[in-house]
Motif scaffolding. Structure first.
Motif, PDB file in Angstrom:
ATOM      1  N   ILE A 176     -51.589  39.877 -30.272  1.00 36.08           N
ATOM      2  CA  ILE A 176     -52.208  40.955 -29.499  1.00 36.08           C
ATOM      3  C   ILE A 176     -51.788  42.272 -30.125  1.00 36.08           C
ATOM      4  N   ASN A 177     -52.770  43.130 -30.391  1.00 38.06           N
ATOM      5  CA  ASN A 177     -52.519  44.349 -31.165  1.00 38.06           C
ATOM      6  C   ASN A 177     -53.142  45.572 -30.502  1.00 38.06           C
ATOM      7  N   GLY A 178     -52.418  46.669 -30.548  1.00 36.45           N
ATOM      8  CA  GLY A 178     -52.941  47.944 -30.071  1.00 36.45           C
ATOM      9  C   GLY A 178     -52.583  49.038 -31.051  1.00 36.45           C
ATOM     10  N   SER A 179     -53.517  49.929 -31.302  1.00 27.85           N
ATOM     11  CA  SER A 179     -53.241  51.036 -32.217  1.00 27.85           C
ATOM     12  C   SER A 179     -53.928  52.298 -31.723  1.00 27.85           C
ATOM     13  N   ASP A 180     -53.342  53.426 -32.062  1.00 31.17           N
ATOM     14  CA  ASP A 180     -53.875  54.715 -31.635  1.00 31.17           C
ATOM     15  C   ASP A 180     -53.407  55.773 -32.615  1.00 31.17           C
ATOM     16  N   LEU A 181     -54.217  56.817 -32.755  1.00 28.93           N
ATOM     17  CA  LEU A 181     -53.900  57.887 -33.689  1.00 28.93           C
ATOM     18  C   LEU A 181     -52.753  58.764 -33.201  1.00 28.93           C
ATOM     19  N   ILE A 182     -52.569  58.826 -31.877  1.00 25.57           N
ATOM     20  CA  ILE A 182     -51.598  59.742 -31.289  1.00 25.57           C
ATOM     21  C   ILE A 182     -50.270  59.039 -31.044  1.00 25.57           C
ATOM     22  N   LYS A 183     -49.221  59.551 -31.654  1.00 25.03           N
ATOM     23  CA  LYS A 183     -47.915  58.912 -31.598  1.00 25.03           C
ATOM     24  C   LYS A 183     -47.361  58.840 -30.175  1.00 25.03           C
ATOM     25  N   LYS A 184     -47.576  59.894 -29.373  1.00 26.48           N
ATOM     26  CA  LYS A 184     -47.062  59.910 -27.996  1.00 26.48           C
ATOM     27  C   LYS A 184     -47.653  58.772 -27.170  1.00 26.48           C
ATOM     28  N   PHE A 202     -47.854  47.261 -31.317  1.00 26.34           N
ATOM     29  CA  PHE A 202     -48.416  48.596 -31.186  1.00 26.34           C
ATOM     30  C   PHE A 202     -48.082  49.404 -32.433  1.00 26.34           C
ATOM     31  N   SER A 203     -49.044  50.173 -32.912  1.00 25.21           N
ATOM     32  CA  SER A 203     -48.812  50.974 -34.115  1.00 25.21           C
ATOM     33  C   SER A 203     -49.624  52.255 -34.074  1.00 25.21           C
ATOM     34  N   VAL A 204     -49.137  53.270 -34.771  1.00 23.54           N
ATOM     35  CA  VAL A 204     -49.865  54.532 -34.920  1.00 23.54           C
ATOM     36  C   VAL A 204     -50.825  54.370 -36.096  1.00 23.54           C
TER      37      VAL A 204
END
Length: 379
Positions: free
Chosen positions: A255-263, A283-285
Motif C-alpha cells: 500500500i503506497n501513498g505519495s504527495d508533493l507536499i512534505k507536511k 508514504f513518500s514525498v
C-alpha cells in the motif's frame, strides 16, 4: 432485538449495508442517507466498532405520525423519557426534517425539547439541562412528511472520528468517505494499492485497515452506549479482544501513498504511527508526474483538487489533463479511480470511463469515476 438506523454519506448506503450485513439476523432496508435494521445488543456493539462507512448508529425509540405541532408535542410528551434521561443528566437534540407540515425545523426541534423536559419534570419533579457539545444523551429526530421517528444515539462522536488523526489537513477527506471509495473500487486486497495525491494519507490508511482486517474503531476509547443503563462491559470487552485477535498482518500487500507536499506526508506518518502501521504503508514525498507502478496490476484511487477548498490555487484544467496522460502512459493494467466534485474537470482527463458513481461529500455533489487502463486502449 431493537430497531436501528445507521447514517452514512449519500451514495454509500449499499456499501454500508453490505458492510454490516454479516452482523444481522434479518434483512436490512436501505433509505436515503442510511440503512435501517434490527439487531441484538451484541450486533449493535459490533457495528459501532466495525462499520467503515457509517456515521451514527441510532436506536429507534418511537415512531408515529403527526401533522401539526400540538399532536407532535402530545405524543412526544407521553413517551417515558424519565427512563432514559435523569434530571442530573444533560441531553442534546439533532434534527433532520423534510416536511410540509413542519417547515420551521428550529421551532419543531424546540417543541420536541419542551415535550421531553416537561415529561421528565412531571415524572421526577425537575428537568434536565441541554448540552450541545458533550451531552450524556443524544436524541436524533427524523421527520419525513408526517412520519416522525425519534432515535437514541449509541455512537457519540461520529464514527469517522477514528482516533488516528490529531491534526486535520484542511482539505482532508472524511474517513468514512475514504473507506467507501476503497470498498466501491472492489480492490482485491492483494494487488498493489496507490494514492498518488494522498494529502494526509486517509485513503491509503483506510485501505490498510481493510486489508489487514483492522476495525476502524479500534483506537476509540468511548462510545455513547457505554453510558446506557444496560451497558454490558463484559460483552464489550470480549468483542474488543476478538477484534484484536482477528487482525491479520500476514497479508503481503503493498500500500503506497505519495504527495508533493512534505507536511502532508508528515501528517500521514504521524497517523500510521498511532496504528502501528509504519512498515505496512509506504508514504513518500513525490510529484505524481514522477510516479510509476511497481508491478503490472494494481488499484489507484485519488482525490485531486476540484475547485473547492485548496483547489483554487491550481491550474486545474492542466492538472487533470496531466493526470490522464500519466494514467494512459504509465498505468496500463491498473484500475484507476478519480474522486471529484467538478464534473467538467473530469472531461480534461481525456480517458474513456467505465463507470461513474454518484456520491455526496458533505454538501458537494461528487463522482467516483472508474478508468480501467488497458495498454493501447486510449492511444
Amino acid at each position: 432485538m431493537n430497531k436501528y438506523f445507521i447514517t452514512c454519506p449519500r451514495g454509500l448506503e449499499q456499501v454500508t449495508a453490505n458492510d454490516i450485513n454479516q452482523y444481522l439476523e434479518k434483512k436490512y432496508k436501505i433509505d436515503k442517507g442510511g440503512v435501517a435494521f434490527e439487531a441484538s445488543q451484541d450486533a449493535m456493539y459490533r457495528i459501532n466498532l466495525y462499520s467503515r462507512t457509517g456515521m451514527y448508529v441510532l436506536k429507534e425509540l418511537c415512531s408515529f405520525n403527526a401533522s401539526n405541532d400540538k399532536t407532535l408535542y402530545k405524543i412526544c410528551k407521553n413517551f417515558k423519557w424519565s427512563k432514559l434521561i435523569d434530571v442530573n443528566q444533560t441531553f442534546s437534540l439533532k434534527s433532520k426534517i423534510n416536511s410540509s407540515f413542519f417547515k420551521n425545523s428550529n421551532f419543531t426541534t424546540l417543541k420536541i425539547k419542551d415535550a421531553i423536559v416537561d415529561s421528565i419534570k412531571n415524572e421526577l419533579g425537575d428537568r434536565p439541562s441541554i448540552d450541545k457539545h458533550n451531552p450524556d444523551v443524544r436524541i436524533f429526530i427524523m421527520i419525513n412528511h408526517s412520519k416522525v421517528k425519534l432515535y437514541l444515539d449509541t455512537t457519540g462522536k461520529p464514527l469517522f472520528r477514528r482516533g488516528y488523526r490529531t491534526k486535520i489537513h484542511k482539505a482532508a477527506l472524511n474517513e468514512t468517505m475514504a473507506a467507501g471509495l476503497v470498498l466501491l473500487s472492489d480492490w482485491n486486497k492483494k494487488d498493489d494499492f496507490y494514492d498518488i495525491m494522498c494529502g494526509s494519507g486517509t485513503i491509503a490508511i483506510e485501505a490498510a485497515l481493510i486489508a489487514y482486517n483492522i476495525p476502524p474503531g479500534i483506537l476509540r476509547d468511548f462510545y455513547a452506549f457505554q453510558k446506557f443503563s444496560d451497558y454490558n462491559p463484559t460483552l464489550w470487552k470480549s468483542i474488543l479482544e476478538e477484534a484484536k485477535k482477528n487482525i491479520n498482518f500476514d497479508n503481503p500487500v503493498q500500500i503506497n501513498g505519495s504527495d508533493l507536499i512534505k507536511k502532508n506526508i508528515h501528517l500521514a506518518l504521524d497517523s500510521i504511527g498511532k496504528l502501528n502501521l509504519e512498515d505496512k504503508i509506504r508514504f513518500s514525498v513525490k510529484d505524481f508526474n514522477d510516479f510509476s507502478p511497481r508491478n503490472k496490476k494494481g488499484t489507484i484511487i485519488i482525490n485531486p483538487p476540484y475547485g473547492e477548498r485548496i483547489g483554487e490555487q491550481f491550474n486545474l484544467n492542466q492538472l487533470y489533463k496531466k493526470l490522464g496522460d500519466k494514467f494512459k502512459t504509465d498505468c496500463a493494467g491498473h484500475d484507476v479511480f478519480v474522486f471529484t466534485g467538478n464534473l467538467s474537470l473530469i472531461k480534461k482527463i481525456g480517458l474513456r470511463s467505465k463507470r461513474k458513481i454518484i456520491l455526496k461529500n458533505g454538501t458537494i455533489d461528487c463522482r467516483l469515476v472508474y478508468y480501467p487502463i488497458q495498454s493501447g486502449s486510449f492511444q
